[in-house]
Design an enzyme around this catalytic site. Sequence first.
Site, short mmCIF file in Angstrom:
data_model
loop_
_atom_site.label_atom_id
_atom_site.label_comp_id
_atom_site.label_asym_id
_atom_site.label_seq_id
_atom_site.Cartn_x
_atom_site.Cartn_y
_atom_site.Cartn_z
CB SER A 164 -0.92 0.02 1.21
OG SER A 164 -0.27 0.57 2.35
CG ASP A 165 1.45 5.69 -1.68
OD1 ASP A 165 2.41 5.90 -0.91
OD2 ASP A 165 1.33 6.31 -2.76
CB ALA A 166 2.80 6.40 3.18
#
Length: 958
Positions: free
Chosen positions: A239-241
């Site tokens: 996932s992105d942050a």
Amino acid sequence: MTAQTPLFRDSQLPFAKRIDDLLSRLTLDERVAMLHQFGPAVERLGVTAFRTGQEALHGVAWMGPATVFPQAVGLGATWNEELVRRVGEAVSTEARAMRSRDDRVGLNVWAPTVNLLRHPLWGRNEEGYSEDPRLTSAIATAYTRGLRGDHPAYWRTAPVLKHWLAHNNETDRATASSSVRPRVLHEYDLRAFRETVEAGAVAGVMPAYNLVNGRPNHVSPYLAEQLRAWTEQDLLVCSDAGAPSNLVDSEHYFDTHEEATAAALLAGVDSFTDHGTDSSKIVERVRGALDQGLLTEADIDTAVRRQLSVRFRLGEFDPLLDPYADAKDFDTPAHRALAREAAEQAIVLLKNDGLLPLTGDGTRIAVVGLLADECKLDWYSGTLIHRSTPLEGLYDRFGADRVGFAEGVDRVRLRTSDGTYLSVPPADDASEEVRGAEGALDPALLAGRTDLPPLTTDAVGTELALIDWGEGVLTLRAPDGRYLSVAEDGFVRASADQPGGWVVQETFRLEPRGSREGGHENGHGKEHGNGHLLRHVGTGRYVSVTADGVKVADENPAVLELEITEHGESAVARAAASADVVLVVAGNDPHINGRETEDRTTLALPAHQRRLLEAARAANPRTALILTSSYPYAIDPADLPAVLWTAHGGQAAGTALARVLAGDVSPAGHLPQTWYASDTDLPGLLDYDVIGGRQTYLYFEGTPLFPFGHGLSYASFVYGDLAARVGEESAQVTFTVTNTGDTAADEVAQLYGRPVSPSVPRPRRELLAHRRVHLPAGATTELSFELPLSAFEFWDVAHGVRRLEPGGYELLAGASAEDIRLSATIEPAGTPPTPRPVLERGLRSADFDEQRGAEIVDRTKRSGDAVTPGADGESAELRYRACDFGPGTRSVTVEVSGEGTLELALDDGRAIAHLDIAPTTGPYAYTSVTTPFDASGVHDLRVELRGPLRLAHVGFSG
């Protein structure tokens, strides 16, 4: 092996069997903990801690000093896969070397970015390679091969592609939805990912923050339906942050974090990057989802298996067999030479009326402009070990006695209402600290310096260098080179070596009397007359003067009068007038006005830099413009004898530029994206329909400022002998290129194609192949390309498949998309079109041929598309070509939600069905509504939607 040695430690076994064994030994709690980005060690099994994610876009980033290569868009401008492969190899080698002394450095690298550069105002333009999917995938594949290494089993690093999918806006990036029709999805946005994944050197992908067709990318069905169907290899989805939390907190797509976490994991997310190093919240959410029956242990195992697959490939469990375990090459002479070579190859000569190269003996050069003595970094850069600015490069190449310099900043003092001036106190050790030198797992958390004294006021003050970066955003610099910055305590200090950080603390706005933001009053009922308020952009607070020093605060803002001691144009004009040739170096600071979280608002060069260019040109017509930027600009080159562009070129940028200007190297970079002449040529930032919106070189029908693929040389090239032959599965194309100039040079030969008489809108021309070749003066080479016939296919929405249309296809060889030198026509055997079988399959609403005012949204939260009226929410029109109603239909049934009306009409304009849709209980509460519908034969169908409804499907019965 001994009887006590677990199978997962047996290097003779296949990875899959070893992963099975390790999974069987891990407890549920241990497996759940591995789902967070920072997976803890399992000491009882001797399994070390592991983190996903190490930024490595154009060098190892965030972890301190490393070799810094040109920005990704600059690597794209080289059009040189072999060079980019070597860059990837150097970056991954340095990652290994850095990890050997700092275990914070990760080997699961989050690079490259393969988002297509569809819109030049996108703030992260610098991170992509090209607007073209084929060129993007070619460069990305080369980089990932370098990152991966060439060992058949073990990987040097494990690259993850960013950012899945259709992500080209920072404006509302965590809540905006990209409406992507099936043709654009398959012909454009998926292609760069697909071709790179299929090449076999990719460990995984990272979903983007945005939504596609109304559904967040982190729960996208395309992860399973598309991505994981392209390869048999286990792919890791990181996932992105903060994106997992966004599913609830900002997107409000799910009611609870347990639902959201379960949905993301079931969609295919394997590693959750959220809450920094604190894994407790993700662990709590996963456990909650398990308790609620939203997940099973098998679901957890699937994700952990994919993570372990990457870790085994990285050699973690076979340190004695890992061929990269002892990598020590770091900042080597070879890496420095490669950085310079890459910077040289990235330089694009846009225009040259004979001013370049600078070969005259004794030529006096003036290098001027805000970037003339800068070597800028971006958010995904490492810390410089070596540094070369244009000025330094020219000094080294031509000698300091032949090079004059003027930066062109405005020299100012800021006078307070009591007559004193802002003053920078002396600080002997101020220049010792460089931002990011020590490295940080999250550089967004790096704090500003508080060890230096804050600004004060006195009777004389300090003369500051004011730089206007456009859109009212300024930086202020002290005489010793330190930028004014604000730390956590709110005081203003001259403390930063450069503007930077996740929230830039070095930018300000001067707000004059009557400005909307400053208002006619300063918040305390007093006008500030002809003075200004100085607002700090990072905090939104105004500069005030206190007994303890100058700081930013919510009250008592200082009214400041700007006293200009020297205009930048004056210094530039003086330097230009005394030179034979003037080089104006203009462009952007990658941390200001166009960066992650912030899109640009215009293609125009900032006014400050336009004034400097005009001053230089007025003083000396032999003025060249050198644009050093992360993105294209709209400029007027008519009165300029030469124009160059380069992305920020990394540590060797200045040396590379000087060598090109001197003619030591002939420029051979080519534009990886269209340069438009005006903002009026651009589509809306959120319009992702490249076909309907006529976007990129593929469909743009206007006249570009500089076209895709454009790039000049100090040599000249002639193309000839184009020949093409079509086989059963591919076309073979050959042509020659001859260097007719008197200097050795590279040329980027480009091959485009287009159908002669397409039945649907197709690209005006589309890149099929390219080759960068080096040719001595007078030399000729023959280039040969084998093109799979699939390269000529398009996505047939009538049948949901790729199809090669029969008929002629032009092959166009040349030096850019608009500089075509040769052409030939081939006629591959294709599949003739057939009408839509609407009686058998009906119509998926999103499979339209054309639309007006429509937006594609999610049919359900898990899968499927629907169509709804777009921004105005009032009406939309869909057209479906060549619908076969057979011998006749009796009725039509629509699946809809919401409320409104639907009208169906045939190509003769007759409205033959009208449906009133009563309100449903929600956007996902679909109902089937049937009404008589009398049609036969093949017709185009028009469907008009009015009101806030969602149309999912149209079915017909005979």
